[in-house]
Scaffold this active site. Structure first.
Site, PDB file in Angstrom:
ATOM      1  N   SER A 100       0.848  -1.371   0.133  1.00 41.68           N
ATOM      2  CA  SER A 100      -0.105   0.105   0.069  1.00 41.68           C
ATOM      3  C   SER A 100       0.830   1.442   0.004  1.00 41.68           C
ATOM      4  O   SER A 100       0.136   2.248  -0.204  1.00 41.68           O
ATOM      5  CB  SER A 100      -0.998  -0.071   1.158  1.00 41.68           C
ATOM      6  OG  SER A 100      -0.208  -0.037   2.432  1.00 41.68           O
ATOM      7  N   LYS A 136      -6.301   4.859   7.993  1.00 39.87           N
ATOM      8  CA  LYS A 136      -4.933   5.821   7.634  1.00 39.87           C
ATOM      9  C   LYS A 136      -5.446   7.325   7.453  1.00 39.87           C
ATOM     10  O   LYS A 136      -4.489   8.036   7.664  1.00 39.87           O
ATOM     11  CB  LYS A 136      -4.624   4.976   6.181  1.00 39.87           C
ATOM     12  CG  LYS A 136      -4.040   3.636   6.334  1.00 39.87           C
ATOM     13  CD  LYS A 136      -3.600   3.262   4.906  1.00 39.87           C
ATOM     14  CE  LYS A 136      -2.947   1.794   5.017  1.00 39.87           C
ATOM     15  NZ  LYS A 136      -2.503   1.302   3.873  1.00 39.87           N
TER      16      LYS A 136
END
Length: 346
Positions: A241, A286
């Site tokens: 990611s 996040k």
């Protein structure tokens, strides 16, 4: 009196045992929480690279096996997520195998970021392609009937592969009931099989979202050589990611122009060497991590405007936590660069 003392001691011991059980006995679940936003400049060093006034940061999700106490606490934490083990690890996959798989995914993402950034910056980059290998298979899914870990896959429906991302991107466009032809090599023998696209078991899907595929994870095996030289200290980072943000940091160091424009920029998304940005898990967590770090801009995968995309979820979370952080949708590396090109210097 003696019996009361014994009773008190017995109760105390039982209390300790219960407390230890609550804290240490592991349940068949994982708990994920917002992690950190870490600036990439300290861990990525291009030889003779340019400095920037701002920063690019990757964002992480904290993950761990759930204890009884941790499981209960997660029930009351809006940004903690409880996941069954089979949504995190493949069936019969050990902790060591899981960690190795995550590191391999990071390695592949790092290589894609290098190829893309050096190419876009007009710098020297070469790669020796050694194949796309089967990393793991999901028991009960179609691929498990024909493929094995270690098989080298090099064609899907006659299309030659140059990366695992190409394979994933191609298969994601298929729907349940479709079929794909896969050409692979095992112990020097070339084979071609037809594999059906099927729905993943509900236990392997997150948030009740229906997903289909063949039940396989792949890794790209290649050797990348660049000039100028670069050092990457990413040994403790797993998963793919961070690809987008790594490519931006490398590109920024390779080019004289300061693409940070003096801002603290975070984000997430997988990256293909051709520039496509892919979705990731834990986007809400996040966003929380980036906001706590003081990030002012956040790049989120838009998934070509797909309903329920990473970008849509990121915008919703940003509103929920009342952050001033700007959420920017991206489908390609060039989307992020074009946005930064038009950004006023802070």
């Amino acid at each position: 009196m003696r019996n009361k003392r014994k009773g008190a001691i017995r109760a105390f011991v039982i209390g300790i045992i219960i407390a230890m059980a609550i804290s240490y006995i592991k349940l068949p679940y994982y708990v994920t929480k917002p992690g950190n936003a870490s600036a990439l400049e300290p861990i990525i060093k291009v030889d003779g690279g340019y400095d920037s006034a701002g920063s690019f940061s990757l964002t992480t999700v904290s993950i761990g096996r759930a204890s009884i106490l941790g499981y209960l606490a997660a029930q009351f934490d809006e940004y903690a997520e409880i996941l069954p083990m089979n949504q995190v690890k493949a069936p019969e996959e050990s902790d060591e195998e899981y960690l190795n798989r995550q590191l391999k995914l990071m390695e592949g993402s790092q290589e894609s970021a290098l190829i893309l950034a050096y190419h876009k910056a007009g710098k020297e980059v070469t790669s020796k392609f050694n194949g796309v290998y089967v990393n793991s298979l999901i028991k009960g899914m179609p691929a498990a009937k024909s493929l094995k870990a270690g098989d080298r896959v090099y064609e899907v429906d006659g299309k030659a592969l140059k990366s695992s991302e190409e394979f994933v991107s191609y298969v994601e466009k298929k729907k349940e009931g479709d079929q794909v032809s896969i050409t692979f090599e095992r112990r020097g023998s070339k084979r071609t099989v037809t594999v059906a696209i099927a729905k993943f078991p509900e236990s392997l899907t997150k948030g009740g979202q229906s997903r289909a595929g063949i039940g396989i994870t792949l890794m790209t095996d290649r050797e990348v050589t660049v000039n100028p030289d670069i050092k990457l200290d990413t040994e403790d980072i797993g998963g793919p990611s961070a690809g987008l943000m790594m490519s931006l940091e490398i590109y920024d160091q390779l080019t004289k122009e300061d693409y940070t424009r003096g801002y603290q920029i975070a984000g997430t998304g997988t990256i293909a060497e051709t520039g496509e940005v892919g979705p990731i898990g834990g986007i809400s967590q996040k966003i929380v991590a980036a906001d706590k770090s003081g990030a002012e801009i956040f790049f989120a995968p838009s998934e070509n405007g797909k309903k329920g995309s990473n970008y849509e979820e990121a915008v919703k979370t940003a509103k929920d936590i009342k952050t001033k952080m700007k959420i920017v949708p991206v489908d390609r590396f060039s989307d992020a660069v074009n946005y930064l090109d038009q950004l006023k210097v802070k």
